[in-house]
Structure formats: C-alpha cells, structure tokens
Motif scaffolding. Structure first.
Motif, PDB file in Angstrom:
ATOM      1  N   GLN A 182       2.405 -14.904  -3.357  1.00 35.06           N
ATOM      2  CA  GLN A 182       2.446 -16.307  -2.946  1.00 35.06           C
ATOM      3  C   GLN A 182       3.180 -16.491  -1.621  1.00 35.06           C
ATOM      4  O   GLN A 182       2.739 -17.283  -0.777  1.00 35.06           O
ATOM      5  CB  GLN A 182       3.116 -17.144  -4.039  1.00 35.06           C
ATOM      6  CG  GLN A 182       2.279 -17.255  -5.313  1.00 35.06           C
ATOM      7  CD  GLN A 182       3.058 -17.793  -6.494  1.00 35.06           C
ATOM      8  OE1 GLN A 182       4.293 -17.755  -6.517  1.00 35.06           O
ATOM      9  NE2 GLN A 182       2.340 -18.309  -7.493  1.00 35.06           N
ATOM     10  N   THR A 183       4.278 -15.778  -1.428  1.00 37.00           N
ATOM     11  CA  THR A 183       5.038 -15.945  -0.196  1.00 37.00           C
ATOM     12  C   THR A 183       4.398 -15.214   0.978  1.00 37.00           C
ATOM     13  O   THR A 183       4.479 -15.672   2.119  1.00 37.00           O
ATOM     14  CB  THR A 183       6.488 -15.474  -0.381  1.00 37.00           C
ATOM     15  OG1 THR A 183       6.505 -14.101  -0.811  1.00 37.00           O
ATOM     16  CG2 THR A 183       7.214 -16.324  -1.414  1.00 37.00           C
ATOM     17  N   ALA A 184       3.746 -14.080   0.713  1.00 33.55           N
ATOM     18  CA  ALA A 184       3.130 -13.308   1.791  1.00 33.55           C
ATOM     19  C   ALA A 184       1.797 -13.892   2.229  1.00 33.55           C
ATOM     20  O   ALA A 184       1.361 -13.674   3.363  1.00 33.55           O
ATOM     21  CB  ALA A 184       2.935 -11.852   1.351  1.00 33.55           C
ATOM     22  N   SER A 185       1.152 -14.633   1.332  1.00 32.13           N
ATOM     23  CA  SER A 185      -0.142 -15.261   1.635  1.00 32.13           C
ATOM     24  C   SER A 185      -0.114 -16.706   1.148  1.00 32.13           C
ATOM     25  O   SER A 185      -0.774 -17.066   0.173  1.00 32.13           O
ATOM     26  CB  SER A 185      -1.282 -14.485   0.958  1.00 32.13           C
ATOM     27  OG  SER A 185      -1.361 -13.161   1.440  1.00 32.13           O
ATOM     28  N   PRO A 186       0.650 -17.565   1.823  1.00 26.60           N
ATOM     29  CA  PRO A 186       0.904 -18.911   1.280  1.00 26.60           C
ATOM     30  C   PRO A 186      -0.324 -19.803   1.199  1.00 26.60           C
ATOM     31  O   PRO A 186      -0.301 -20.803   0.477  1.00 26.60           O
ATOM     32  CB  PRO A 186       1.943 -19.474   2.256  1.00 26.60           C
ATOM     33  CG  PRO A 186       1.788 -18.673   3.512  1.00 26.60           C
ATOM     34  CD  PRO A 186       1.396 -17.306   3.062  1.00 26.60           C
ATOM     35  N   GLN A 187      -1.405 -19.474   1.901  1.00 32.94           N
ATOM     36  CA  GLN A 187      -2.611 -20.301   1.849  1.00 32.94           C
ATOM     37  C   GLN A 187      -3.737 -19.652   1.039  1.00 32.94           C
ATOM     38  O   GLN A 187      -4.850 -20.195   0.997  1.00 32.94           O
ATOM     39  CB  GLN A 187      -3.087 -20.613   3.272  1.00 32.94           C
ATOM     40  CG  GLN A 187      -2.076 -21.419   4.079  1.00 32.94           C
ATOM     41  CD  GLN A 187      -2.607 -21.812   5.438  1.00 32.94           C
ATOM     42  OE1 GLN A 187      -3.752 -22.241   5.581  1.00 32.94           O
ATOM     43  NE2 GLN A 187      -1.771 -21.666   6.458  1.00 32.94           N
ATOM     44  N   TRP A 188      -3.469 -18.531   0.410  1.00 35.57           N
ATOM     45  CA  TRP A 188      -4.495 -17.847  -0.380  1.00 35.57           C
ATOM     46  C   TRP A 188      -4.488 -18.401  -1.806  1.00 35.57           C
ATOM     47  O   TRP A 188      -3.506 -18.258  -2.537  1.00 35.57           O
ATOM     48  CB  TRP A 188      -4.197 -16.346  -0.392  1.00 35.57           C
ATOM     49  CG  TRP A 188      -5.183 -15.504  -1.161  1.00 35.57           C
ATOM     50  CD1 TRP A 188      -6.505 -15.750  -1.349  1.00 35.57           C
ATOM     51  CD2 TRP A 188      -4.900 -14.270  -1.841  1.00 35.57           C
ATOM     52  NE1 TRP A 188      -7.089 -14.742  -2.096  1.00 35.57           N
ATOM     53  CE2 TRP A 188      -6.115 -13.821  -2.410  1.00 35.57           C
ATOM     54  CE3 TRP A 188      -3.757 -13.499  -2.011  1.00 35.57           C
ATOM     55  CZ2 TRP A 188      -6.203 -12.644  -3.154  1.00 35.57           C
ATOM     56  CZ3 TRP A 188      -3.833 -12.322  -2.734  1.00 35.57           C
ATOM     57  CH2 TRP A 188      -5.061 -11.893  -3.299  1.00 35.57           C
ATOM     58  N   GLY A 189      -5.588 -18.993  -2.211  1.00 33.45           N
ATOM     59  CA  GLY A 189      -5.653 -19.617  -3.536  1.00 33.45           C
ATOM     60  C   GLY A 189      -6.190 -18.671  -4.597  1.00 33.45           C
ATOM     61  O   GLY A 189      -7.198 -18.995  -5.244  1.00 33.45           O
ATOM     62  N   PHE A 190      -5.520 -17.556  -4.787  1.00 32.19           N
ATOM     63  CA  PHE A 190      -5.985 -16.606  -5.811  1.00 32.19           C
ATOM     64  C   PHE A 190      -5.781 -17.189  -7.207  1.00 32.19           C
ATOM     65  O   PHE A 190      -4.857 -17.977  -7.444  1.00 32.19           O
ATOM     66  CB  PHE A 190      -5.262 -15.263  -5.671  1.00 32.19           C
ATOM     67  CG  PHE A 190      -3.774 -15.307  -5.889  1.00 32.19           C
ATOM     68  CD1 PHE A 190      -3.227 -15.153  -7.162  1.00 32.19           C
ATOM     69  CD2 PHE A 190      -2.905 -15.500  -4.818  1.00 32.19           C
ATOM     70  CE1 PHE A 190      -1.858 -15.194  -7.366  1.00 32.19           C
ATOM     71  CE2 PHE A 190      -1.524 -15.533  -5.010  1.00 32.19           C
ATOM     72  CZ  PHE A 190      -1.002 -15.385  -6.282  1.00 32.19           C
ATOM     73  N   ASP A 191      -6.654 -16.776  -8.141  1.00 30.64           N
ATOM     74  CA  ASP A 191      -6.535 -17.265  -9.505  1.00 30.64           C
ATOM     75  C   ASP A 191      -5.885 -16.211 -10.407  1.00 30.64           C
ATOM     76  O   ASP A 191      -5.606 -15.081  -9.980  1.00 30.64           O
ATOM     77  CB  ASP A 191      -7.885 -17.712 -10.061  1.00 30.64           C
ATOM     78  CG  ASP A 191      -8.929 -16.602 -10.067  1.00 30.64           C
ATOM     79  OD1 ASP A 191      -8.555 -15.406 -10.013  1.00 30.64           O
ATOM     80  OD2 ASP A 191     -10.127 -16.929 -10.122  1.00 30.64           O
ATOM     81  N   ASP A 192      -5.634 -16.584 -11.657  1.00 30.35           N
ATOM     82  CA  ASP A 192      -4.949 -15.677 -12.584  1.00 30.35           C
ATOM     83  C   ASP A 192      -5.745 -14.402 -12.818  1.00 30.35           C
ATOM     84  O   ASP A 192      -5.164 -13.313 -12.913  1.00 30.35           O
ATOM     85  CB  ASP A 192      -4.700 -16.378 -13.925  1.00 30.35           C
ATOM     86  CG  ASP A 192      -3.630 -17.447 -13.844  1.00 30.35           C
ATOM     87  OD1 ASP A 192      -2.880 -17.473 -12.847  1.00 30.35           O
ATOM     88  OD2 ASP A 192      -3.556 -18.269 -14.782  1.00 30.35           O
TER      89      ASP A 192
END
Length: 310
Positions: free
Chosen positions: A183-193
């Motif tokens: 989350q911190t390294a890719s703050p705009q990446w909306g990966f899912d569970d």
C-alpha cells in the motif's frame, strides 16, 4: 469477479545451492528472458508481462527467489543468506541448470538489484537489461552513511528488522506487513484481496523470514555474509558500470525509497534509455504496468540484436 492472471504450472530444478521453483512461458526455442521479483512480492508480479512476452515469441523464466514459494536450500544446514551477491549467483546457477547461455534480464526491487549485478559482472551472458528504479547495487560501507531524517523514515522497516522484536513481528505478521508495504510503495494501485493472497502464499516458505531478515541486517553491517563472496562484494562496492544495453523504468507514483534517475544514468555506459511510466504507477511496476514493462524488454532486446547473438 475478474480473472486473476497466474501461471498454469510450476517447475522445479536443482541449481547451485537451491531447488528452484520457477514458472516458464513461451516457446522453449525462443530467446530467453529472466524475470526477477522483489520483496515482499513474488513471481505473480510478472504474470501479465510474461504472457505478453510469450506471445511475442520469448522463452520466459520466472523463478521464486530463495526464501519464496517452492524454492528451497538443498542443504538444510546451510546459512539462510540473503546478501546481494548470493542472489545473483542463484540466478547464474539457474541459467546454467536450464542450459540458457544468453538472456535478457529484467527485475524490480531485489530483482532489479540482482539484474544490475548480473549485467555488471557477467555481461557476456545478457543481451539486454531492464531495471525498475535504475542502479541499485550497494555496499555496506555506503549504507553506513546516515541519510537526512526524511529519507531514513522511508527505510523504517530496515531498522525494525535490525531488532529481535522486528524479526518476531515479521514472523507473526508477515502478511499484514507485506500488505502495508504494497500500500505504501504503490499508493494508487487498487489491488484486491485475491491478488494479494495469491502472492502472500509465497511467504509461507520456511526460510522466508530468516533470509529477509539477513538481507536487511547484512546491508547495515549487522550480520555477516559468507567469506567466499567477499571478492564479489568488493567488486560491487566499487559501483561497476554496466555495458549491457539497458532500459531503466520508474513509476510516477513510486512510494518506496528509490534513487533519482539523474543520479545513476552515467553508470550505464552501453546503449541506454530511461522511461518514466505515468498513470499512478507505483513500485511494483511489472504488475501495475505490464505492457510498459514487456515493451521495455522487447525494445532493449532489439537494440542488442545487431551485436549480440541469442
């Protein structure tokens, strides 16, 4: 539910000190590409990019690093060593075991550093080189120099891992830890569970915690490396230049510590290009922008072909 790209099957091969778990895509007779992941990620960072490269006719090899997935040390008593030269030697051993004489090597995070080392020390083995965040070869002497406080803050986990509390915390909460880094390294990446869980399974490797902790402690001079690699580390500490044709990539939203592109361009003395990938792309660039990553691999290979054979 959207389908999550993955590899259809895994393979296993003894290579050097390891039994390496790896995925392979594309024709066996195609020019080889070696893709190297980082921490805390795994081979699935390359699932889409590998498919694109396979469709372009490449033989794509994607190994789990030591301490990840199904990769295991062959000697149960061997030290769980994560120093930078060892990861590079693992990659050379894998290429040898697979009978691959020449390849394009590409990676990010730990994998970018390993790719840098391979291109710098074994240039005869590589037709081209793609590195996310540029030149990452380091030395313990350089790492001993203090950084400004804001830069030190970005490396908080490195100092956490220097403590036994940090080791215990990572052992107990490795998935929560990895998710925070994503989350911190890719703050705009909306990966899912489901995307996260697919990669997090690779952290269940019994050597994972020991190798990760050793990697970061070794960097700070808090853990010894193996003496047989001292010569390699001395060579790397001199920041060797890279003659292999290279494309470096950076995402415009990389939230992880990374050098400015202007600081490393002079170290690539062969054909060289830097590309900024826009659109909110973070640290896990191959997974967030697979087409841009695959295009870089193809383009750097084409630049090398007039002077180097497959």
């Amino acid at each position: 539910m959207t389908d999550i790209p993955t590899f259809p099957s895994m393979r296993q091969v003894d290579a050097g000190a390891l039994s390496v778990g790896y995925a392979e895509a594309g024709p066996a007779s195609g020019p080889a590409v070696l893709l190297l992941h980082g921490w805390p990620y795994d081979i699935h960072s390359f699932a889409d990019a590998a498919s694109l490269l396979a469709s372009a006719g490449y033989r794509v090899v994607v190994p789990h690093l030591r301490g990840f997935g199904s990769t295991r040390l062959l000697d149960d008593a061997a030290p769980r060593n994560g120093q930078q030269s060892v990861l590079a030697l693992d990659a050379i051993a894998l290429l040898d075991a697979l009978g691959i004489e020449h390849a394009v090597v590409a990676g990010f995070d730990w994998g970018a550093r390993t790719a840098n080392i391979l291109a710098a020390l074994w240039p005869e083995r590589f037709r081209g080189h793609v590195s996310v965040s540029g030149y990452l070869i380091g030395s313990r002497e350089a790492n001993a120099r203090p950084l400004p406080p804001a830069a030190e803050l970005a490396w908080w986990y490195q100092y956490y891992f220097a403590t036994e509390r940090g080791r215990a915390g990572y052992q107990q909460y490795r998935n929560e830890f990895a998710r925070l880094i994503w989350q911190t390294a890719s703050p705009q990446w909306g990966f899912d569970d489901a995307t996260f869980d697919r990669s997090a399974a690779s952290f269940d490797n019994p050597d994972h915690v020991d190798i990760v902790i050793h990697n970061y402690r070794w960097r700070l001079g808090l853990a010894d490396g193996a003496s047989e690699y001292d010569d390699l580390e001395r060579r790397l500490a001199r920041r060797p230049s890279i003659t292999v044709p290279t494309i470096t990539l950076e995402g415009d939203a990389n939230g992880a510590p990374h050098p400015d592109a202007a600081s490393y361009g002079s170290l690539f003395v062969g054909p060289y290009e830097h590309r900024l990938i826009t659109g909110g792309i973070g640290h896990n660039l191959p997974q967030e922008a697979p087409r841009a990553f695959a295009d870089a691999v193809i383009d750097v290979d084409r630049s090398a072909m007039p002077s180097r054979s497959n």
